[in-house]
Design a protein around this motif. Structure first.
Motif, mmCIF file in Angstrom:
data_model
loop_
_atom_site.group_PDB
_atom_site.id
_atom_site.type_symbol
_atom_site.label_atom_id
_atom_site.label_comp_id
_atom_site.label_asym_id
_atom_site.label_seq_id
_atom_site.Cartn_x
_atom_site.Cartn_y
_atom_site.Cartn_z
ATOM 1 N N GLN A 119 32.731 37.374 24.860
ATOM 2 C CA GLN A 119 33.418 36.328 25.622
ATOM 3 C C GLN A 119 32.524 35.719 26.693
ATOM 4 O O GLN A 119 33.002 34.966 27.533
ATOM 5 N N SER A 120 31.248 36.056 26.697
ATOM 6 C CA SER A 120 30.430 35.654 27.837
ATOM 7 C C SER A 120 30.330 34.137 27.970
ATOM 8 O O SER A 120 30.152 33.627 29.068
ATOM 9 N N GLY A 121 30.497 33.401 26.873
ATOM 10 C CA GLY A 121 30.482 31.942 26.944
ATOM 11 C C GLY A 121 31.642 31.417 27.778
ATOM 12 O O GLY A 121 31.452 30.602 28.691
ATOM 13 N N ARG A 130 27.038 41.183 34.103
ATOM 14 C CA ARG A 130 26.062 40.102 34.073
ATOM 15 C C ARG A 130 26.706 38.706 34.039
ATOM 16 O O ARG A 130 26.415 37.886 34.908
ATOM 17 N N PRO A 131 27.606 38.433 33.069
ATOM 18 C CA PRO A 131 28.192 37.085 33.074
ATOM 19 C C PRO A 131 28.985 36.775 34.332
ATOM 20 O O PRO A 131 29.074 35.613 34.735
ATOM 21 N N THR A 155 35.549 32.920 40.798
ATOM 22 C CA THR A 155 34.590 33.749 41.528
ATOM 23 C C THR A 155 34.274 34.992 40.688
ATOM 24 O O THR A 155 35.046 35.356 39.797
ATOM 25 N N PRO A 156 33.119 35.657 40.976
ATOM 26 C CA PRO A 156 32.809 36.887 40.243
ATOM 27 C C PRO A 156 33.952 37.901 40.312
ATOM 28 O O PRO A 156 34.290 38.544 39.319
ATOM 29 N N GLY A 157 34.582 37.994 41.494
ATOM 30 C CA GLY A 157 35.683 38.949 41.657
ATOM 31 C C GLY A 157 36.853 38.622 40.744
ATOM 32 O O GLY A 157 37.463 39.506 40.149
ATOM 33 N N ARG A 158 37.144 37.329 40.618
ATOM 34 C CA ARG A 158 38.272 36.930 39.771
ATOM 35 C C ARG A 158 37.995 37.248 38.299
ATOM 36 O O ARG A 158 38.879 37.692 37.572
#
Lengths: 245, 436
Positions: free
Chosen positions: B79-81, B170-171, B92-95
């Motif tokens: 799902q990284s795309g 990473r993503p 955000t990264p947290g979300r």
């Protein structure tokens, strides 16, 4: 309201070793302008766009985006700033194909951005010519329709700046023209600053200011001439031997 | 419902979660069956079988943590795309991390409940089979332990969430420009941490094996499982490097045909994703080889077979674990193949017939199978030496030819089920449909 939403000073971006993808670029774009960034493949166009938009971090220099110095902003804070003040249109992979048109347009709001009323959403879809199609899955749409969904998503939060990376790269001239006129209207009517990367002189002709990059350096910054003149300028920077670093 | 949209976007890829969900169901089944059996025999005087069942449950626990983590990791990696796009437009990264964690938990809960119910039935059968073979007292009674659901669900949810979060590191954290570029180019990344950790685990496994070579047979037997686990995870972390080495070795063999060359290039590009499947694959083959060879070496050296009931118990247990690992291997491989739908379509548009595309996939399957078998042989060898040395005084394990052939065919069948089958299914339509 910030009157120069995009500002960069001595901007540089280096990948890995010694190769500078972008070198010492300074520019200021006032509100409501439509700027086209052109250059050969590998000249640093997309890198410049990514650095200005806060999608990437420069190795050197400063960037002010919608009135805020973003170079030292932490990732989460930068993301919120982008979400609330900036819209994006990429060449492809713009949309979540499993979601409907409306859900894709509402994405920034659903991610915590500015609230969007049902009326605003309907008006936005009308404006991009997708009125009444909110419930369609984007997987069913044509390429041009998808790109208009991306434009609607970029504009619906009333951003200060819209960044577009080859927004018409995958579209035919007629369909591409529709997308470009939408971006143009956003700049002229709503005062949105538009920064677009393109290699197509016809697309760039919709802008009112032209930046030319060669080997990572800004080599021209002029009012946009007509398409044939743009093509000449572009040939000028792509045919020459690369400038030494 | 502000947190919902990212989770909704991830959930929309339902097919991507079939793998983790089925692996987790099997995990809950095996975990519940072994735990209920261990609990039923807990108060019985036949201490030996009770101990063996506790050991079975412990192994099931370790395998669950490993295999659930790996399959969930593979699903999120696909799902990284979407994650990169969500990051660009304002997540955000947290979300992203919260959405991924919620998604992983939402899969673990139903899979855990279904698996638990299946496990209760399986545990009942298992206890009956133990009694029938005279391994458990005939009067042993199967009992449903109501609180058992809690630890089973707990293990599943925690490992599912951790596996997903590791894949999302990473993503979620990368600058969106970098994440989008990663998706576009599918660059396999080797991090120093990954390689270092892999080497450390392999070294630890070999060291442990050397240390226990002179210990008493029983202690060596117990520690051998950890030797194998450490080696398998280490091999999985080194997977990208190992697969590239395997390609370098086989390139002269495949270099003559275009199909083989294409397959070798594909495996190199996919090496990171495929190494997730190497762990369960190597584990299953090595586990079976160790268990079988422990008996066959004893028979070979002493000239007589072990007690029939003991052999049966080992065979049954090994079968269950191998099946569990095989399910995880098939799922991880299938996740990778389904994620390549567009690539396979591009290959056809570039002029390959469907048959040629499948030939390429079969060739890739061959490279993966060969690598897995070579690694499994090495892992089983390192694990077996201390067992046979402390127990039988020989340094050379013995595995009859029939067992070799069975192992090779079984591994090939598992890889084919996870690669060739989904590739055949996903290339049924016209290639342009996959590109839309």
């Amino acid at each position: 309201m910030d009157d120069t939403p995009v500002m960069a000073e001595g901007l540089g971006r280096r990948y890995g070793g010694r190769l500078w993808a972008l070198r010492d670029v300074s520019l200021a774009v006032p509100a409501g302008r439509f700027v086209a960034v052109m250059g050969a493949t590998g000249s640093g166009k997309s890198t410049l766009l990514h650095c200005l938009a806060g999608l990437d971090r420069p190795t050197a220099g400063r960037v002010r985006l919608a009135g805020r110095d973003i170079a030292r902003l932490r990732e989460a804070a930068l993301t919120r700033w982008r979400r609330d003040r900036v819209g994006f249109v990429f060449q492809s992979y713009n949309l979540l194909s499993a979601l409907t048109v409306a859900r894709n347009v509402l994405l920034p709001a659903r991610l915590g951005g500015p609230r969007i009323s049902a009326g605003d959403l309907a008006a936005m879809l009308d404006a991009v010519g997708l009125g009444g199609m909110g419930d369609r899955p984007v997987g069913d749409l044509s390429g041009g329709q998808r790109q208009r969904v991306a434009v609607a998503r970029a504009l619906v939060t009333r951003p200060a700046v819209v960044f577009a990376d080859e927004p018409t790269g995958a579209l035919d001239p007629t369909t591409g023209g529709q997308v470009l006129r939408l971006l143009r209207a956003a700049a002229v009517r709503d005062g949105v600053t538009v920064v677009m990367v393109s290699h197509d002189p016809v697309a760039a002709a919709h802008s009112d200011r032209l930046l030319l990059l060669r080997a990572g350096r800004l080599v021209a910054d002029t009012p946009t001439p007509d398409a044939p003149a743009i093509a000449d300028l572009l040939r000028g920077v792509t045919d020459q031997a690369p400038v030494p670093a | 419902m502000r947190a919902g949209i990212a989770a909704q976007a991830l959930r929309a890829h339902r097919w991507a979660f079939v793998g983790p969900a089925s692996t987790q169901t099997v995990a809950a089944t095996v975990l519940t069956a072994t735990l209920t059996t261990a609990l039923a025999l807990r108060d019985h005087p036949a201490a030996e079988i009770s101990e063996a069942m506790v050991a079975f449950a412990a192994i099931a626990g370790y395998l669950t943590v490993l295999l659930v983590g790996i399959t969930m990791n593979a699903a999120i990696a696909q799902q990284s795309g979407d994650i990169a796009l969500l990051r660009a437009v304002g997540a955000t990264p947290g979300r992203i991390r919260r959405a991924v964690a919620v998604e992983a938990a939402a899969i673990a809960l139903p899979a855990g409940v279904v698996g638990h119910l299946l496990g209760l039935a399986a545990g009942r059968e298992w206890l009956g089979a133990l009694a029938a073979h005279g391994l458990a007292p005939a009067d042993v009674r199967f009992a449903v332990v109501p609180w058992l659901l809690a630890p089973v669900l707990g293990v599943l949810v925690v490992t599912s969430v951790l596996g997903a979060l590791v894949a999302a590191i990473r993503p979620a954290r990368a600058r969106p420009a970098v994440a989008l570029a990663d998706v576009a180019t599918r660059r396999p990344r080797f991090t120093a941490v990954r390689v270092g950790l892999g080497l450390a685990l392999v070294a630890a496994g070999v060291t442990l094996s050397v240390l226990i070579a002179d210990r008493a047979a029983e202690a060596a037997d117990d520690a051998a499982f950890f030797v194998m686990l450490s080696l398998c995870v280490g091999v999985g972390l080194l997977g990208p490097v190992v697969l590239r080495a395997a390609i370098a070795v086989t390139r002269p063999l495949t270099g003559l045909a275009g199909t083989g060359r294409l397959a070798a290039d594909n495996v190199a590009v996919l090496s990171r994703a495929l190494s997730g499947a190497l762990v369960p694959l190597v584990l299953a083959v090595a586990f079976a080889a160790v268990k079988v060879a422990a008996h066959t070496t004893a028979t070979h050296v002493t000239g007589r077979a072990g007690p029939a009931a003991e052999v049966w118990l080992d065979a049954a247990g090994t079968g269950v674990y191998c099946l569990f690992a095989a399910v995880a291997a098939v799922n991880t491989l299938a996740t990778v193949v389904v994620g390549r739908r567009r690539d396979l379509a591009t290959l056809r548009l570039a002029g390959a017939t469907r048959g040629r595309v499948l030939a390429v996939v079969i060739c890739e399957a061959g490279i993966v199978t060969g690598t897995a078998l070579a690694l499994a042989t090495a892992v089983a060898g390192v694990t077996l030496v201390p067992i046979v040395h402390s127990g039988l005084g020989t340094w050379v394990p013995y595995l009859p030819p029939a067992a070799w052939v069975t192992g090779i065919l079984a591994a090939a069948a598992v890889v084919a089920a996870g690669t060739v089958l989904p590739a055949a299914l996903s290339t049924r339509g016209r290639p342009v449909e996959a590109l839309a």
